[in-house]
Design a protein around this motif. Structure first.
Motif, PDB file in Angstrom:
ATOM      1  N   GLN A   1       5.118   7.431  -7.228  1.00  0.00           N
ATOM      2  CA  GLN A   1       6.199   8.166  -6.572  1.00  0.00           C
ATOM      3  C   GLN A   1       6.354   7.727  -5.122  1.00  0.00           C
ATOM      4  OE1 GLN A   1       4.573  12.029  -7.445  1.00  0.00           O
ATOM      5  NE2 GLN A   1       6.103  12.432  -9.017  1.00  0.00           N
TER       6      GLN A   1
ATOM      7  N   GLY B   1      14.881   7.638  -8.914  1.00  0.00           N
ATOM      8  CA  GLY B   1      14.268   8.420  -9.979  1.00  0.00           C
ATOM      9  C   GLY B   1      13.369   9.542  -9.525  1.00  0.00           C
TER      10      GLY B   1
ATOM     11  N   PHE C   1       2.520  13.204  -3.245  1.00  0.00           N
ATOM     12  CA  PHE C   1       3.055  12.353  -4.302  1.00  0.00           C
ATOM     13  C   PHE C   1       1.993  11.401  -4.827  1.00  0.00           C
ATOM     14  CE2 PHE C   1       6.608  13.722  -1.778  1.00  0.00           C
ATOM     15  CZ  PHE C   1       7.576  14.024  -2.719  1.00  0.00           C
ATOM     16  N   SER C   2       2.195  10.983  -6.074  1.00  0.00           N
ATOM     17  CA  SER C   2       1.297   9.986  -6.656  1.00  0.00           C
ATOM     18  C   SER C   2       1.676   8.610  -6.117  1.00  0.00           C
ATOM     19  CB  SER C   2       1.440  10.016  -8.175  1.00  0.00           C
ATOM     20  OG  SER C   2       2.735   9.586  -8.525  1.00  0.00           O
TER      21      SER C   2
ATOM     22  N   GLU D   1      -6.883   4.718 -16.518  1.00  0.00           N
ATOM     23  CA  GLU D   1      -6.242   4.588 -15.218  1.00  0.00           C
ATOM     24  C   GLU D   1      -6.994   5.463 -14.226  1.00  0.00           C
ATOM     25  OE1 GLU D   1      -1.754   3.943 -15.794  1.00  0.00           O
ATOM     26  OE2 GLU D   1      -2.292   5.447 -17.243  1.00  0.00           O
TER      27      GLU D   1
ATOM     28  N   ASP E   1       0.835  -1.194   0.000  1.00  0.00           N
ATOM     29  CA  ASP E   1       0.000   0.000   0.000  1.00  0.00           C
ATOM     30  C   ASP E   1       0.874   1.250   0.000  1.00  0.00           C
ATOM     31  OD1 ASP E   1      -1.656   2.086   0.529  1.00  0.00           O
ATOM     32  OD2 ASP E   1      -2.464   1.287   2.396  1.00  0.00           O
TER      33      ASP E   1
ATOM     34  N   ASN F   1      10.738  -2.262 -13.378  1.00  0.00           N
ATOM     35  CA  ASN F   1      12.068  -2.004 -13.931  1.00  0.00           C
ATOM     36  C   ASN F   1      13.011  -1.431 -12.884  1.00  0.00           C
ATOM     37  OD1 ASN F   1      11.464  -2.924 -16.463  1.00  0.00           O
ATOM     38  ND2 ASN F   1      10.964  -0.917 -17.299  1.00  0.00           N
ATOM     39  N   LEU F   2      12.482  -0.508 -12.080  1.00  0.00           N
ATOM     40  CA  LEU F   2      13.320   0.115 -11.058  1.00  0.00           C
ATOM     41  C   LEU F   2      13.864  -0.931 -10.093  1.00  0.00           C
ATOM     42  CD1 LEU F   2      14.393   2.641  -9.529  1.00  0.00           C
ATOM     43  CD2 LEU F   2      12.235   2.655  -8.283  1.00  0.00           C
TER      44      LEU F   2
ATOM     45  N   GLN G   1       8.553   1.238 -20.412  1.00  0.00           N
ATOM     46  CA  GLN G   1       7.842   2.038 -19.417  1.00  0.00           C
ATOM     47  C   GLN G   1       7.501   3.420 -19.943  1.00  0.00           C
ATOM     48  OE1 GLN G   1      10.941   1.802 -16.336  1.00  0.00           O
ATOM     49  NE2 GLN G   1      11.097   4.025 -16.471  1.00  0.00           N
TER      50      GLN G   1
ATOM     51  N   ASP H   1      -1.314   2.205 -10.866  1.00  0.00           N
ATOM     52  CA  ASP H   1      -1.893   2.287 -12.193  1.00  0.00           C
ATOM     53  C   ASP H   1      -1.078   1.460 -13.183  1.00  0.00           C
ATOM     54  OD1 ASP H   1      -4.255   3.840 -12.367  1.00  0.00           O
ATOM     55  OD2 ASP H   1      -3.093   5.585 -11.765  1.00  0.00           O
ATOM     56  N   VAL H   2      -1.773   0.991 -14.218  1.00  0.00           N
ATOM     57  CA  VAL H   2      -1.127   0.107 -15.190  1.00  0.00           C
ATOM     58  C   VAL H   2       0.143   0.730 -15.770  1.00  0.00           C
ATOM     59  CG1 VAL H   2      -1.480  -1.159 -17.321  1.00  0.00           C
ATOM     60  CG2 VAL H   2      -3.384  -0.814 -15.769  1.00  0.00           C
ATOM     61  N   SER H   3       0.063   2.012 -16.133  1.00  0.00           N
ATOM     62  CA  SER H   3       1.211   2.615 -16.805  1.00  0.00           C
ATOM     63  C   SER H   3       2.362   2.878 -15.843  1.00  0.00           C
ATOM     64  CB  SER H   3       0.806   3.915 -17.504  1.00  0.00           C
ATOM     65  OG  SER H   3       0.575   4.941 -16.579  1.00  0.00           O
ATOM     66  N   ILE H   4       2.138   2.711 -14.550  1.00  0.00           N
ATOM     67  CA  ILE H   4       3.180   2.958 -13.550  1.00  0.00           C
ATOM     68  C   ILE H   4       3.858   1.644 -13.152  1.00  0.00           C
ATOM     69  CG2 ILE H   4       3.617   3.986 -11.277  1.00  0.00           C
ATOM     70  CD1 ILE H   4       2.661   5.948 -13.406  1.00  0.00           C
ATOM     71  N   GLN H   5       3.113   0.531 -13.282  1.00  0.00           N
ATOM     72  CA  GLN H   5       3.646  -0.756 -12.817  1.00  0.00           C
ATOM     73  C   GLN H   5       4.985  -1.095 -13.462  1.00  0.00           C
ATOM     74  OE1 GLN H   5       0.761  -3.881 -13.131  1.00  0.00           O
ATOM     75  NE2 GLN H   5      -0.652  -2.891 -11.718  1.00  0.00           N
ATOM     76  N   ALA H   6       5.085  -0.865 -14.780  1.00  0.00           N
ATOM     77  CA  ALA H   6       6.317  -1.215 -15.483  1.00  0.00           C
ATOM     78  C   ALA H   6       7.489  -0.402 -14.941  1.00  0.00           C
ATOM     79  CB  ALA H   6       6.150  -0.972 -16.979  1.00  0.00           C
ATOM     80  N   GLN H   7       7.256   0.867 -14.622  1.00  0.00           N
ATOM     81  CA  GLN H   7       8.322   1.709 -14.061  1.00  0.00           C
ATOM     82  C   GLN H   7       8.882   1.099 -12.784  1.00  0.00           C
ATOM     83  OE1 GLN H   7       6.708   5.535 -13.142  1.00  0.00           O
ATOM     84  NE2 GLN H   7       6.298   6.103 -15.255  1.00  0.00           N
TER      85      GLN H   7
ATOM     86  N   ARG I   1       8.253   4.608  -4.969  1.00  0.00           N
ATOM     87  CA  ARG I   1       9.694   4.869  -5.099  1.00  0.00           C
ATOM     88  C   ARG I   1      10.290   5.280  -3.761  1.00  0.00           C
ATOM     89  NH1 ARG I   1      11.280   5.719 -10.626  1.00  0.00           N
ATOM     90  NH2 ARG I   1       9.439   5.607 -11.950  1.00  0.00           N
TER      91      ARG I   1
END
Lengths: 333, 324, 302
Positions: free
Chosen positions: A160, A143, A156-157, B43, A100, A196-197, B270, A187-193, A163
Motif C-alpha cells: 500500500q 487502487g 499501511f502495508s 511471506e 524502500d 501490473n499497476l 495478481q 512480499d511475493v504476492s504483492i509484487q505482481a499487483q 501505491r
C-alpha cells in the motif's frame, strides 16, 4: 517514437571526500561511459547485480547526483547546463518511485500531504478542496480507498505504501519516471499487483519509464527494452524479445540461467559463474567481466570491448558476442 | 521416506499478555525425514522464521511456545535449557540470512570454524585444522589455507555465507536449518550458494529445513514444501506435486503471480489485498479476505489440513468441497 | 484496472486495529506525555504548580519579600510564617514565591533561545555540509571548550550580573550543545530516503528543511531543552549564590540559600526550602524531558 532523453558518455566517480591525512579510499567508478536513448512512451529496464551502478544511473538521469562527465539531454535541453531554479521546474516532468516503501514516505506526514507534495511544489493546487479532490482521484487510480488520505504511512502495508509512492510520482503528470527496484522490498504476492499497476498507469498516461531491477524475470512484463549493466557499464541492450530469446553477452546468459525458476521439473544446464563481482573501485582492465567469464581470452584483458550494434536495436559489448539460447527455456517449451 | 528426524506437533507460538495474545504460529504440525530437504515457504508475518528458531529454542524470551518438537525421539521443548547448547551446532546446524551479523567481526574465520568444532568435540588441534580446511573446501572456498587468518569483513556476502555453512556443518549435524540463506545475495551468487547446499546434502546426507519466500529457490533444492500463511500451514506436499498440482488457492495464486523468464502473458496474475500482519486475523481461514473461492464457512472455522494424494495435505474448505 | 478488483474485498479487514489506534496528532502526543506514567503525571503537575505560583507571585505571597522586620528575626515556621523568617526578619515563603520568578524565567528563557539559534546553526551545517559545515563546526567547538559556568561567571563579573546579561551569557553557552545535536540529527535524517524523495518531487530547499528535517530532529532538541532548563536553574542559583546573579534584596532561590548559609546556625529553613525547590523542579523537568523523548521517538513509542 521520438527521443525523450539522450544520454551521452555519462560517468560518475565517487571519491573519498574526507580531508584527513593518510591513505584515502580509492575512488569508486560507479557509472562508466554510458550512452543510450530513451524514447517517448517506452519502458526501458536496467538490470544488474548490486554495485553495477544501476541506481546511480537512475539518479544521474534525474540530476539527484551530479555526473562526473557526459551529458543528459532531456527534450533537447542539456541538464548539466540548467540553473538550480530551472532544474527544479524541470522536476515536474520527471519523477521517481523508490525501492524502500518504508523509508521513502515521511513518517510524520499524512498521506494527502505526501501525495500532494509535488503538486504543492509547482503551485498546482489552488485550494484546499481542490487539493483533496486531486489526491482522492490519485488514490483511486492506484487502487486505494480515498478515505485513507488522512492517515499516516505507518498504518499501511508495504504494498500500500508503494501505491502511495506511485501516486505521488504520477501526481504532476510527468513525462518520465524512474522506478528504482520498486518491488524488490515487497512480499511475493504483492509484487505482481505493483508491476501490473505500473504497467496500467504507463499505458494510461503514456510516460516514459526507466525500471531498475536486479532480476530479469521481474522486468519481463513491464519492459519494452532491456539494458544489462555490469560494473558501471552497459554490456548488452536490446528489445525484450531479443534479450530473452537469445542473449548475446555471456553475462546476460548467466543472469538468465542463474535465476531460480519455480518449476522443479525444468532441466537445467546452469551456468554458475565463478567468483564474486570485483569491487567497483578496482575494475579489471579490458572487459570488466573477464574475471568471471567462461569465454575470457587474452584480448579481453587487453582491449575493452565497445558496444557494437549487431542487429537493429541491439548492442553488445563482448569480443565473442554470439547468440546463446537459454537451455531451460527449451526444456520448458 | 524413512522415519521422521524432526517431528513438529501442534506448535503454537504466542507473544503478549493474557487476554489478547499475538499468535504468530498457530497450531502447526509437520515432519522432516532423515536425509530430506523440506522448504517452508511464506511471506512476511507467516511465522516461518519463528518456526525455525523454535526448533533451536532461540525464540525471544517473551514468547510462549507450546506443542512438541521431537528431534530423534526427544521433545526439545521439554529438555532443560542447559542441554540445548549441546544440540545447537552439534546435532542441528543453522545458517542465517545475514551472514555478517552472525559472524564475529574480531575473530578470524579459521578460529570461528575451529571454535565450532572445539565446543562439541574433543580432538587435537592439528586434526581440527585439517577438518577446518576440509570444511572450507567443501563449501567451495577458493584457496582455503590462506583464508584461515582472514576476518569476516574481508569477504563478500556470498563468501561469508560459505563460512557460515562451514560453521554450521562443522560437527556434521543431522539437521541443517537455513533461514533465507540466499535472500541477501545477488542472483549469480545465489546460484553459487544453492549449488553449495545441494553439494552439502549429497555429501553429508543431512536433512535440510530451508526457510524462504522464494518459490524458485524451493523448486531448485527442496523435496517437500510446507506453505505457511499468517501462522498457519495451508499446504504441505512434495515439491513436484506442489508445483504441478497446487490445491490451495493461495499456493495457486502465488505460483501464477510469480514473474518468470519465459512467460509471455501481457499481465501478471495478481492476488488482491495485503499480507496480514502477524497475529491480526483471529478467526477462520487467514487467507479468506484475499481468496477468490471463499465461502461463508471460511470466516468461522479454520479448515483442518486434509490429506488428498499421499503426502499432499491442504487446509481449504473449497478444495475439500470440490474433492467431495 | 486494478481499482475495481481491489475494492472487491474489505480492505479494512486487513488493517490491524493496533495500527488504527496508532493515529496520533500533536494533541495525542501531549496527552500521551501527560497521562503516560505516574511519574510523568507527578512531574507535570509539579512544573505546572511552580509556573502558576511564579505567575501569581504578587497576589499569593503573604508578605512583601523585601520588607524587613527587626522583631521577626530567625523565626521557625509558624502559622504566620509557614517557612519561618530569615536574619532580616523577611518571610521566607514570600521570598521563595517571588524568587521562583527569577529562577524559572532563567530556567526556561536561555534554553529556548539557545535551542532556536543552535538549531539554525546545526541544521545549516548538517544540511549544506562543505565549507558551511566546517565553519560552523569550528566555531561551535571553540565555544564548547568553555565550561558554561565559567563563561557565565566571567561575563557577569565583567559586565555585571544584570538579568539580560546572564540570559545572553547562558544562551551563548548553551547554543553549541544544541548546534551539535541538531547537526548530528540532520546528518542522519538527510540520509533518509524520504528526503531524496522530496528533492525528486521538486520541493525547494527551504521547504525541505522546515517541513522534512526540522520536525524529524525535534525530539532530541526538546529533550536537550529540558536538560538545559534544569542546568540553567542550577546555574542561576549558583551565580546568585556566588553573589553575581540576581542582586539582593531581590530574591531568587540561589541567593536565598546564600543568605541562609551565612545564617545556618540560627535557622536552617531558608537553605532547606531553597535546596528542595531547586531539586524538585530540576527533577520534574528532567522526568518530563525523558517522557517527551519517549513519546516523540518512533523507536521507543509505545
Amino acid at each position: 517514437m521520438s527521443v525523450l532523453i539522450d544520454i551521452q558518455g555519462l560517468g560518475k566517480t565517487f571519491s573519498d571526500p574526507s580531508l584527513r591525512l593518510g591513505p584515502r579510499r580509492p575512488p569508486v567508478r560507479a557509472v562508466d561511459q554510458v550512452s543510450f536513448q530513451i524514447l517517448r512512451g517506452e519502458a526501458l529496464a536496467i538490470v544488474g547485480e548490486s554495485g553495477c551502478g544501476k541506481s546511480t544511473l537512475g539518479r544521474l538521469l534525474l540530476q539527484l547526483i551530479e555526473p562526473s562527465e557526459g551529458k543528459v539531454i532531456f527534450e533537447g535541453k542539456d541538464l548539466n547546463k540548467t540553473t538550480k531554479a530551472e532544474m527544479r521546474q524541470l522536476r515536474r516532468k520527471m519523477q521517481m518511485v523508490f525501492q524502500d516503501p518504508f523509508g521513502s514516505l515521511s513518517p510524520r506526514r499524512k498521506v494527502v500531504d505526501i501525495i500532494a507534495e509535488p503538486m504543492d511544489s509547482f503551485g498546482m493546487t489552488k485550494s484546499r478542496k481542490e487539493r483533496r479532490e486531486k489526491v482522492a482521484e490519485l488514490l483511486t487510480l492506484v487502487g486505494l480507498p480515498s478515505s485513507y488520505m488522512d492517515r499516516k504511512p505507518r498504518q499501511f502495508s508495504g504494498g500500500q505504501r508503494q501505491r502511495i509512492g506511485i501516486a505521488r510520482a504520477i501526481s504532476v503528470d510527468p513525462m518520465f519516471i524512474v522506478a528504482d527496484e520498486p518491488v524488490s522490498a515487497l512480499d511475493v504476492s504483492i509484487q505482481a499487483q505493483i508491476i501490473n499497476l505500473m504497467q496500467d498507469l504507463q499505458e494510461k498516461k503514456g510516460f516514459s519509464f526507466l525500471f531498475i531491477a536486479h532480476d530479469l524475470a521481474v522486468v519481463r512484463h513491464i519492459a519494452d527494452r532491456v539494458a544489462v549493466m555490469y560494473l558501471g557499464r552497459i554490456v548488452e541492450m536490446g528489445t525484450k524479445e531479443q534479450i530473452y530469446a537469445a542473449p548475446h553477452h555471456p553475462y546476460t546468459e548467466a543472469l538468465l540461467s542463474a535465476a531460480p525458476q519455480p518449476d522443479p521439473t525444468a532441466t537445467r544446464d546452469r551456468i554458475i559463474l565463478k567468483g564474486d563481482v570485483p569491487s567497483p573501485s578496482n575494475v579489471p582492465s579490458g572487459c570488466a567481466f573477464r574475471t568471471r567469464c567462461p569465454l575470457a581470452a587474452d584480448i579481453c584483458r587487453d582491449e575493452r570491448p565497445s558496444l557494437r550494434e549487431i542487429e537493429p536495436h541491439r548492442t553488445v559489448a563482448c569480443h565473442f558476442a554470439a547468440p546463446r539460447p537459454i537451455s531451460h527455456r527449451r526444456a520448458m517449451a | 521416506m524413512s522415519e521422521a528426524l524432526l517431528d513438529i506437533k501442534d506448535l503454537t507460538i504466542e507473544f503478549g499478555s493474557g487476554s489478547q495474545p499475538l499468535r504468530v504460529v498457530d497450531n502447526i504440525s509437520f515432519a522432516v525425514s532423515l536425509g530430506e530437504t523440506v522448504g517452508i515457504v511464506g511471506e512476511s508475518g507467516s511465522g516461518k522464521s519463528m518456526t525455525a528458531l523454535s526448533v533451536l529454542r532461540l525464540v525471544p524470551e517473551a514468547a510462549r511456545v507450546s506443542g512438541q518438537i521431537i528431534f530423534e525421539g526427544r521433545d526439545l521443548l521439554k529438555l532443560p535449557k542447559r542441554e540445548m547448547p549441546a544440540i545447537r551446532g552439534k546435532e542441528i546446524g543453522m545458517i542465517f540470512q545475514e551472514p555478517m551479523s552472525s559472524l564475529n567481526p574480531l575473530m578470524t574465520i579459521g578460529d570461528q570454524i575451529d571454535e565450532a568444532i572445539r565446543l562439541h568435540e574433543d580432538i587435537p588441534a592439528p586434526e581440527r585444522r585439517k577438518r577446518v580446511l576440509a570444511l572450507l573446501r567443501l563449501v567451495g572456498m577458493p584457496d582455503p589455507e590462506n583464508r584461515l587468518s582472514a576476518y569476516p569483513d574481508q569477504f563478500s556476502g556470498g563468501m561469508r555465507q560459505r563460512v557460515m555453512a562451514a560453521i554450521a556443518m562443522a560437527c556434521n549435524p543431522k539437521l541443517l536449518i537455513a533461514d533465507e540463506p540466499t535472500t541477501a545475495l545477488d542472483v549469480t551468487i545465489q546460484a553459487q550458494v544453492l549449488a553449495m547446499m545441494l553439494d552439502i546434502r549429497a555429501r553429508f546426507n543431512s536433512s535440510i529445513l530451508l526457510i524462504t519466500h522464494d518459490l524458485g529457490v524451493v523448486a531448485e533444492i527442496c523435496e517437500r514444501v510446507v506453505v505457511m500463511y499468517a501462522g498457519r500451514i495451508l499446504e504441505d506436499a512434495d515439491a513436484r506435486s506442489l508445483f504441478s498440482n497446487a490445491r490451495h488457492p493461495y499456493t495457486q495464486g502465488l505460483l501464477r503471480s510469480v514473474p518468470t523468464l519465459n512467460d509471455t502473458r501481457k499481465r501478471l496474475y495478481q492476488i488482491p489485498g495485503s499480507v496480514p500482519p502477524a497475529g491480526t486475523i483471529k478467526a477462520g481461514c487467514p487467507f479468506r479476505p484475499r481468496c477468490s473461492v471463499r465461502m461463508e464457512r471460511c470466516a468461522v472455522e479454520m479448515p483442518p489440513l486434509r490429506t488428498y494424494d499421499p503426502g499432499h495435505r491442504v487446509a481449504c474448505w473449497a478444495t475439500a468441497e470440490a474433492a467431495a | 484496472m486494478t481499482d475495481a478488483r481491489l475494492s472487491d474485498f474489505p480492505v479494512d479487514d486487513l488493517i490491524s486495529r493496533e495500527a488504527l489506534a496508532d493515529e496520533r496528532g500533536l494533541g495525542d502526543v501531549v496527552r500521551q506525555v501527560i497521562f503516560g506514567r505516574i511519574s510523568t503525571q507527578v512531574a507535570f503537575f509539579v512544573v505546572v504548580v511552580f509556573i502558576v505560583v511564579a505567575i501569581l507571585a504578587p497576589w499569593i505571597a503573604p508578605y512583601d519579600p523585601v520588607r524587613q522586620s527587626i522583631l521577626q528575626i530567625n523565626k521557625h515556621p509558624s502559622w504566620d510564617h509557614w517557612l519561618g523568617t530569615d536574619q532580616f526578619g523577611r518571610d521566607v515563603l514570600s521570598r521563595m514565591i517571588h524568587g521562583s520568578r527569577n529562577s524559572l524565567i532563567f530556567g526556561l528563557l536561555s534554553p529556548v533561545f539557545a535551542a532556536f539559534f543552535g538549531t539554525i546553526l546545526g541544521v545549516s551545517a548538517g544540511y549544506f555540509g562543505g565549507i558551511v559545515d566546517r565553519l560552523i563546526s569550528r566555531i561551535v567547538d571553540m565555544l564548547m571548550a568553555f565550561p558554561e559556568l565559567l563563561l557565565a561567571i566571567l561575563i557577569a563579573a565583567a559586565l555585571g550580573g544584570s538579568f539580560w546579561n546572564i540570559v545572553v551569557v547562558l544562551t551563548v553557552a548553551f547554543t553549541p550543545g544544541f548546534a551539535r545535536v541538531a547537526r548530528a540529527s540532520t546528518l542522519a535524517v538527510k540520509q533518509e530516503p524520504y528526503i531524496e524523495a522530496a528533492v525528486a518531487a521538486g520541493v525547494s530547499t527551504p521547504l525541505i528543511i522546515f517541513r522534512h528535517i526540522v520536525p524529524n530532529i525535534a525530539a532530541p532538541i526538546v529533550v536537550l531543552m529540558t536538560l538545559w532548563s534544569a542546568s540553567s536553574i542550577r546555574i542561576e542559583a549558583t551565580l546568585s549564590f556566588l553573589g553575581i546573579g540576581t542582586q539582593p534584596p531581590n530574591p531568587s532561590w540561589g541567593n536565598i540559600i546564600r543568605d541562609g548559609l551565612s545564617n545556618m546556625f540560627a535557622t536552617q529553613w531558608p537553605i532547606v526550602a531553597g535546596g528542595l525547590a531547586i531539586t524538585i523542579v530540576v527533577l520534574a523537568i528532567s522526568i518530563l524531558g525523558d517522557s517527551v523523548r519517549d513519546v516523540l521517538d518512533p523507536e521507543t513509542a509505545r
